[in-house]
Design a protein around this motif. Structure first.
Motif, PDB file in Angstrom:
ATOM      1  N   ALA A   1      78.734  81.702  81.092  1.00 14.06           N
ATOM      2  CA  ALA A   1      79.649  81.020  80.161  1.00 14.06           C
ATOM      3  C   ALA A   1      79.509  81.599  78.750  1.00 14.06           C
ATOM      4  N   ALA A   2      78.279  81.874  78.341  1.00 14.11           N
ATOM      5  CA  ALA A   2      78.048  82.455  77.016  1.00 14.11           C
ATOM      6  C   ALA A   2      78.676  83.844  76.927  1.00 14.11           C
ATOM      7  N   VAL A   3      78.468  84.655  77.948  1.00 10.79           N
ATOM      8  CA  VAL A   3      79.028  86.013  77.958  1.00 10.79           C
ATOM      9  C   VAL A   3      80.551  85.959  77.989  1.00 10.79           C
ATOM     10  N   ASP A   4      81.132  85.070  78.781  1.00 10.66           N
ATOM     11  CA  ASP A   4      82.591  84.921  78.819  1.00 10.66           C
ATOM     12  C   ASP A   4      83.148  84.610  77.430  1.00 10.66           C
ATOM     13  N   ALA A   5      82.495  83.691  76.721  1.00 10.51           N
ATOM     14  CA  ALA A   5      82.947  83.339  75.366  1.00 10.51           C
ATOM     15  C   ALA A   5      82.876  84.554  74.447  1.00 10.51           C
ATOM     16  N   LEU A   6      81.792  85.298  74.536  1.00  8.55           N
ATOM     17  CA  LEU A   6      81.626  86.482  73.689  1.00  8.55           C
ATOM     18  C   LEU A   6      82.667  87.547  74.010  1.00  8.55           C
ATOM     19  N   LEU A   7      82.980  87.718  75.286  1.00 11.27           N
ATOM     20  CA  LEU A   7      83.998  88.699  75.686  1.00 11.27           C
ATOM     21  C   LEU A   7      85.390  88.302  75.197  1.00 11.27           C
ATOM     22  N   MET A   8      85.591  87.006  74.974  1.00 12.28           N
ATOM     23  CA  MET A   8      86.874  86.527  74.448  1.00 12.28           C
ATOM     24  C   MET A   8      86.862  86.482  72.917  1.00 12.28           C
ATOM     25  N   GLN A   9      85.876  87.169  72.311  1.00  9.07           N
ATOM     26  CA  GLN A   9      85.749  87.270  70.857  1.00  9.07           C
ATOM     27  C   GLN A   9      85.519  85.914  70.197  1.00  9.07           C
ATOM     28  N   GLN A  10      84.814  85.035  70.900  1.00  9.91           N
ATOM     29  CA  GLN A  10      84.546  83.699  70.380  1.00  9.91           C
ATOM     30  C   GLN A  10      83.156  83.618  69.752  1.00  9.91           C
ATOM     31  N   VAL A  11      82.936  82.529  69.019  1.00 10.08           N
ATOM     32  CA  VAL A  11      81.651  82.280  68.377  1.00 10.08           C
ATOM     33  C   VAL A  11      80.815  81.385  69.282  1.00 10.08           C
ATOM     34  N   LEU A  12      79.584  81.806  69.494  1.00 14.93           N
ATOM     35  CA  LEU A  12      78.644  81.129  70.379  1.00 14.93           C
ATOM     36  C   LEU A  12      77.571  80.426  69.552  1.00 14.93           C
ATOM     37  N   LEU A  13      77.279  79.175  69.897  1.00 16.82           N
ATOM     38  CA  LEU A  13      76.139  78.445  69.325  1.00 16.82           C
ATOM     39  C   LEU A  13      75.086  78.447  70.424  1.00 16.82           C
ATOM     40  N   TYR A  14      73.908  79.019  70.153  1.00 16.02           N
ATOM     41  CA  TYR A  14      72.955  79.254  71.240  1.00 16.02           C
ATOM     42  C   TYR A  14      71.507  79.269  70.757  1.00 16.02           C
ATOM     43  N   PRO A  15      70.571  79.051  71.692  1.00 16.56           N
ATOM     44  CA  PRO A  15      69.156  79.158  71.341  1.00 16.56           C
ATOM     45  C   PRO A  15      68.745  80.627  71.360  1.00 16.56           C
ATOM     46  N   THR A  16      68.230  81.114  70.244  1.00 20.89           N
ATOM     47  CA  THR A  16      67.777  82.506  70.192  1.00 20.89           C
ATOM     48  C   THR A  16      66.304  82.550  70.597  1.00 20.89           C
ATOM     49  N   ASP A  17      65.691  83.693  70.404  1.00 22.18           N
ATOM     50  CA  ASP A  17      64.262  83.825  70.682  1.00 22.18           C
ATOM     51  C   ASP A  17      63.420  83.224  69.554  1.00 22.18           C
ATOM     52  N   THR A  18      64.079  82.685  68.532  1.00 26.63           N
ATOM     53  CA  THR A  18      63.364  82.030  67.422  1.00 26.63           C
ATOM     54  C   THR A  18      63.933  80.630  67.182  1.00 26.63           C
ATOM     55  N   VAL A  19      65.106  80.544  66.566  1.00 26.13           N
ATOM     56  CA  VAL A  19      65.716  79.256  66.210  1.00 26.13           C
ATOM     57  C   VAL A  19      67.111  79.175  66.831  1.00 26.13           C
ATOM     58  N   TRP A  20      67.837  78.084  66.607  1.00 20.36           N
ATOM     59  CA  TRP A  20      69.224  78.000  67.094  1.00 20.36           C
ATOM     60  C   TRP A  20      70.109  78.850  66.196  1.00 20.36           C
ATOM     61  N   GLY A  21      71.041  79.579  66.821  1.00 16.43           N
ATOM     62  CA  GLY A  21      71.852  80.512  66.061  1.00 16.43           C
ATOM     63  C   GLY A  21      73.325  80.465  66.406  1.00 16.43           C
ATOM     64  N   LEU A  22      74.091  81.105  65.545  1.00 18.08           N
ATOM     65  CA  LEU A  22      75.508  81.369  65.783  1.00 18.08           C
ATOM     66  C   LEU A  22      75.628  82.854  66.046  1.00 18.08           C
ATOM     67  N   GLY A  23      76.486  83.228  66.996  1.00 19.30           N
ATOM     68  CA  GLY A  23      76.603  84.640  67.284  1.00 19.30           C
ATOM     69  C   GLY A  23      77.944  85.027  67.842  1.00 19.30           C
ATOM     70  N   CYS A  24      78.129  86.335  67.930  1.00 20.61           N
ATOM     71  CA  CYS A  24      79.343  86.930  68.492  1.00 20.61           C
ATOM     72  C   CYS A  24      79.007  88.374  68.822  1.00 20.61           C
ATOM     73  N   ASP A  25      79.959  89.070  69.406  1.00 18.98           N
ATOM     74  CA  ASP A  25      79.795  90.490  69.708  1.00 18.98           C
ATOM     75  C   ASP A  25      79.672  91.245  68.382  1.00 18.98           C
ATOM     76  N   ALA A  26      78.610  92.034  68.246  1.00 24.90           N
ATOM     77  CA  ALA A  26      78.318  92.733  66.989  1.00 24.90           C
ATOM     78  C   ALA A  26      79.261  93.893  66.698  1.00 24.90           C
ATOM     79  N   GLU A  27      80.154  94.202  67.626  1.00 28.96           N
ATOM     80  CA  GLU A  27      81.076  95.315  67.414  1.00 28.96           C
ATOM     81  C   GLU A  27      82.479  94.852  67.029  1.00 28.96           C
ATOM     82  N   LEU A  28      82.681  93.551  66.911  1.00 30.64           N
ATOM     83  CA  LEU A  28      84.030  93.018  66.666  1.00 30.64           C
ATOM     84  C   LEU A  28      84.146  92.366  65.284  1.00 30.64           C
ATOM     85  N   PRO A  29      84.765  93.068  64.331  1.00 34.43           N
ATOM     86  CA  PRO A  29      84.858  92.544  62.966  1.00 34.43           C
ATOM     87  C   PRO A  29      85.492  91.154  62.870  1.00 34.43           C
ATOM     88  N   ARG A  30      86.527  90.894  63.685  1.00 32.71           N
ATOM     89  CA  ARG A  30      87.203  89.591  63.606  1.00 32.71           C
ATOM     90  C   ARG A  30      86.264  88.461  64.029  1.00 32.71           C
TER      91      ARG A  30
END
Length: 193
Positions: free
Chosen positions: A12-41
């Motif tokens: 589900a997380a990968v699907d959201a990222l592939l659709m250029q969406q913003v993900l709220l997720y647990p990182t290896d440290t704290v809770w984070g916001l993320g997206c595909d690092a290659e997509l400026p939008r």
């Protein structure tokens, strides 16, 4: 938690990222916001959600040394040794490459890259995505960093395109990563310990 639930959350997380969406997720440290690092939008959406000035760079989680090299103009020659002896998650500040969304770079052209070594969820998401994963703390600019899901601002929970259900009940607290700048001679300057 079941293996099936884990796999579903990764997908589900990968699907959201592939659709250029913003993900709220647990990182290896704290809770984070993320997206595909290659997509400026998508990167722009992360900044907008956080209400963060665009000149404040985010970091990028990568799966391995090869992905690190894709996004870094300069790779520390001793990166394998650094990773092997790393005691806690460490972000390496290096000149960023053209493969990154330009709006991710700091004004001086650098990017913080972190190889995810210990967190299975982040490792799987980044590997399945095949690109770096933006990681910035899941807080509005100026607010405290949320170590656990219950500390994430409800505004961000509502506004993120996908909220990972993985580890929402986990009360384990982690510190933000150690941050080091890689100097031209390959030595490290500690920016945050």
């Amino acid at each position: 938690m079941s293996t099936k639930f884990f796999r579903e959350e990764v997908e589900a997380a990968v699907d959201a990222l592939l659709m250029q969406q913003v993900l709220l997720y647990p990182t290896d440290t704290v809770w984070g916001l993320g997206c595909d690092a290659e997509l400026p939008r998508a990167v722009e959406q992360v900044y907008k959600l956080k209400q963060r000035p665009a000149e404040k760079a985010c970091i990028v989680l990568v799966a391995d040394e090869q992905m690190f090299a894709r996004y870094a103009e300069v790779v520390p020659p001793n990166l394998p040794e650094l990773l092997a002896t790393q005691m806690r998650p460490t972000t390496y500040v290096v000149p960023g490459s053209r493969h990154l969304a330009p709006n991710l770079l700091a004004p001086d052209g650098t990017i913080g890259l972190r190889v995810v070594l210990t967190d299975e969820f982040c490792q799987k998401v980044v590997r399945r995505l095949g690109h770096g994963l933006v990681s910035t703390s899941a807080n509005l600019s100026g607010e405290p960093t949320p170590a656990i899901f219950s500390e994430v601002n409800p505004v961000l929970v509502r506004q993120a395109d996908y909220v990972a259900r993985w580890r929402q009940d986990d009360e384990t607290r982690s510190l933000p990563s150690r941050v080091v700048r890689v100097l031209p001679d390959g030595s490290l300057e500690v920016l945050r310990d």
